[in-house]
Design an enzyme around this catalytic site. Structure first.
Site, mmCIF file in Angstrom:
data_model
loop_
_atom_site.group_PDB
_atom_site.id
_atom_site.type_symbol
_atom_site.label_atom_id
_atom_site.label_comp_id
_atom_site.label_asym_id
_atom_site.label_seq_id
_atom_site.Cartn_x
_atom_site.Cartn_y
_atom_site.Cartn_z
ATOM 1 N N LYS A 1 -2.572 -2.044 -3.095
ATOM 2 C CA LYS A 1 -3.651 -1.214 -2.527
ATOM 3 C C LYS A 1 -3.310 0.253 -2.772
ATOM 4 O O LYS A 1 -2.628 0.885 -1.963
ATOM 5 C CB LYS A 1 -3.789 -1.504 -1.031
ATOM 6 N N TYR B 1 -3.234 5.430 10.391
ATOM 7 C CA TYR B 1 -3.959 4.182 10.589
ATOM 8 C C TYR B 1 -3.552 3.449 11.844
ATOM 9 O O TYR B 1 -2.548 3.571 12.385
ATOM 10 C CB TYR B 1 -3.810 3.258 9.364
ATOM 11 N N GLU C 1 0.820 -1.220 0.000
ATOM 12 C CA GLU C 1 0.000 0.000 0.000
ATOM 13 C C GLU C 1 0.853 1.270 0.000
ATOM 14 O O GLU C 1 1.221 1.776 1.066
ATOM 15 C CB GLU C 1 -0.933 0.003 1.220
HETATM 16 P P1 13P Z 1 -9.521 4.099 4.106
HETATM 17 O O1 13P Z 1 -10.413 3.315 3.200
HETATM 18 O O2 13P Z 1 -10.227 4.657 5.304
HETATM 19 O O3 13P Z 1 -8.685 5.108 3.389
HETATM 20 O O4 13P Z 1 -8.493 3.084 4.747
HETATM 21 C C1 13P Z 1 -8.066 1.968 4.109
HETATM 22 C C2 13P Z 1 -6.768 1.543 4.684
HETATM 23 O O5 13P Z 1 -6.600 0.401 5.007
HETATM 24 C C3 13P Z 1 -5.692 2.521 4.808
HETATM 25 O O6 13P Z 1 -4.508 1.893 5.216
#
Ligand code: 13P
Length: 364
Positions: free
Chosen positions: A229, A364, A187
């Site tokens: 991601k 996060y 990600e």
């Molecule tokens: P959001 O969909 O809230 O952006 O978060 C997804 C995610 O896992 C971010 O690390």
């Protein structure tokens, strides 16, 4: 050609699990907010941020009736992974029993990359191999690691150093995951903070993805057993010029096509502060027939905020609201499942789902 450290049986398992996650009409619930990041959301509805409240909230989501019709995998924070439902069945075990793959967030948050900058790198390599092994043995089949890139036109950010550092970190994490049997979700999030236009976001996203895939290749990451991601390509949250979902879909597909190898198992988008409804509409646009012929991977969701916002509000920390909250969550899960096939019908929306979920410098 064989891959360093990966025997064929490992490759088969990783590919099978990655393909399971992105199977048609399903996606991921990202429920991996850390105790310190979920506090903002709990505060917004006046709930005390305790481990037990977080357990009750996650249980509510995970036990929503027939959730497995729309959700193929759930990403959990370590705390949640170690918790159990009211009948003392651990969450990973409970999810496995209903046909959902348990996932684990392996990164341990952000840290400044260099002095005097707001660019970041991501922590979490301490005993990573051991943690992967341990989570695999306890049921995890995939993992997530988030890196953050910021756009700042005046400072020429993201800098090449930030892009390269984060790409290498993601590649190293992915290769360690795969040797321990976990499908890595890679990600590299270009966050939407700022007033930049969609073209700048597209250019930066392309540079970030191209560098990330070069690093994945350097580290011999097995792409058929790996998921990306990314952010969708959008203007910054403070941009004056707004764009349509067709513009977002075109810019996003263009960026992905220019940078992501066809061998990649699939792409699961984050919602990045878009409203619940926008995140669904944009995913739907990306999956309409026009784009289906133009890209080789399944495109689906791995949403946190855009799957949970109205459920969290309906719950408000009260047991008597749980069923209502579950229904709200299922509505979003169902809407995004339909969007992952390009079949979402906007007439099912409501005002709550249109609220912007953007948080400055989201953690996060
Ligand atoms: P959001 O969909 O809230 O952006 O978060 C997804 C995610 O896992 C971010 O690390």
């Amino acid at each position: 050609m064989t891959y360093v450290n990966l025997d064929v049986s490992h490759q088969i398992m990783l590919k099978k699990n990655a393909e399971f996650i992105v199977q048609q009409g399903k996606g991921i619930l990202a429920a991996d907010e850390s105790p310190s990041s979920i506090i903002k959301r709990f505060n917004s509805i006046g709930i005390e941020n305790t481990a037990e409240q977080r357990r009750i909230y996650r249980q509510l989501l995970f036990t929503a009736p027939d959730i497995q019709q729309y959700i193929s995998g759930i990403i959990m924070h370590e705390e949640t992974f170690n918790q159990s439902n009211d009948s003392s069945i651990s969450f990973p075990m409970m999810l496995t029993q209903i046909g959902i793959l348990p996932g684990i967030k392996l990164d341990r948050g952000l840290e400044s990359l260099t002095i005097n900058t707001n660019e970041t790198t991501t922590l979490g390599f301490d005993d990573l191999e051991k943690r992967c092994e341990d989570f695999f043995n306890r049921g995890a089949r995939f993992a997530k690691w988030r890196c953050v890139l910021r756009i700042n036109k005046l400072k020429n950010q993201p800098t090449e150093v930030a892009i390269l550092n984060n790409a290498i970190i993601l590649a190293r994490y992915a290769s360690i995951c795969q040797t321990k049997g976990l499908v890595p979700i890679v990600e590299p999030e270009v966050i939407p903070d700022g007033d930049h236009d969609i073209n700048i976001c597209q250019r930066v996203t392309e540079k970030v993805l191209a560098t990330t895939f070069k690093a994945l290749s350097d580290y011999d990451v097995y792409l058929e057993g790996c998921l990306l991601k990314p952010n969708m390509v959008t203007p910054g949250q403070e941009a004056k010029k707004k764009v349509k979902s067709t513009d977002i879909a075109l810019a996003t597909i263009t960026a992905l096509n220019r940078t992501c190898p066809p061998a990649l198992a699939g792409i699961v988008f984050l919602s990045g502060g878009q409203s619940e409804e926008d995140a669904t509409i944009n995913l739907n646009e990306l999956n309409k027939t026009f784009y289906q012929s133009k890209r080789p991977w399944p495109l689906t969701f791995s949403y946190g905020r855009a799957l949970q916002a109205s459920a969290l509000k309906a719950w408000s920390g009260k047991r008597e609201n749980e069923s209502n909250a579950q229904q709200n969550f299922l509505k979003r899960a169902m809407a995004n499942a339909a969007a992952s096939k390009g079949e979402y019908d906007e007439k099912y929306t409501n005002d709550e789902a249109k609220k912007n979920l953007y948080v400055v410098g989201h953690n996060y």
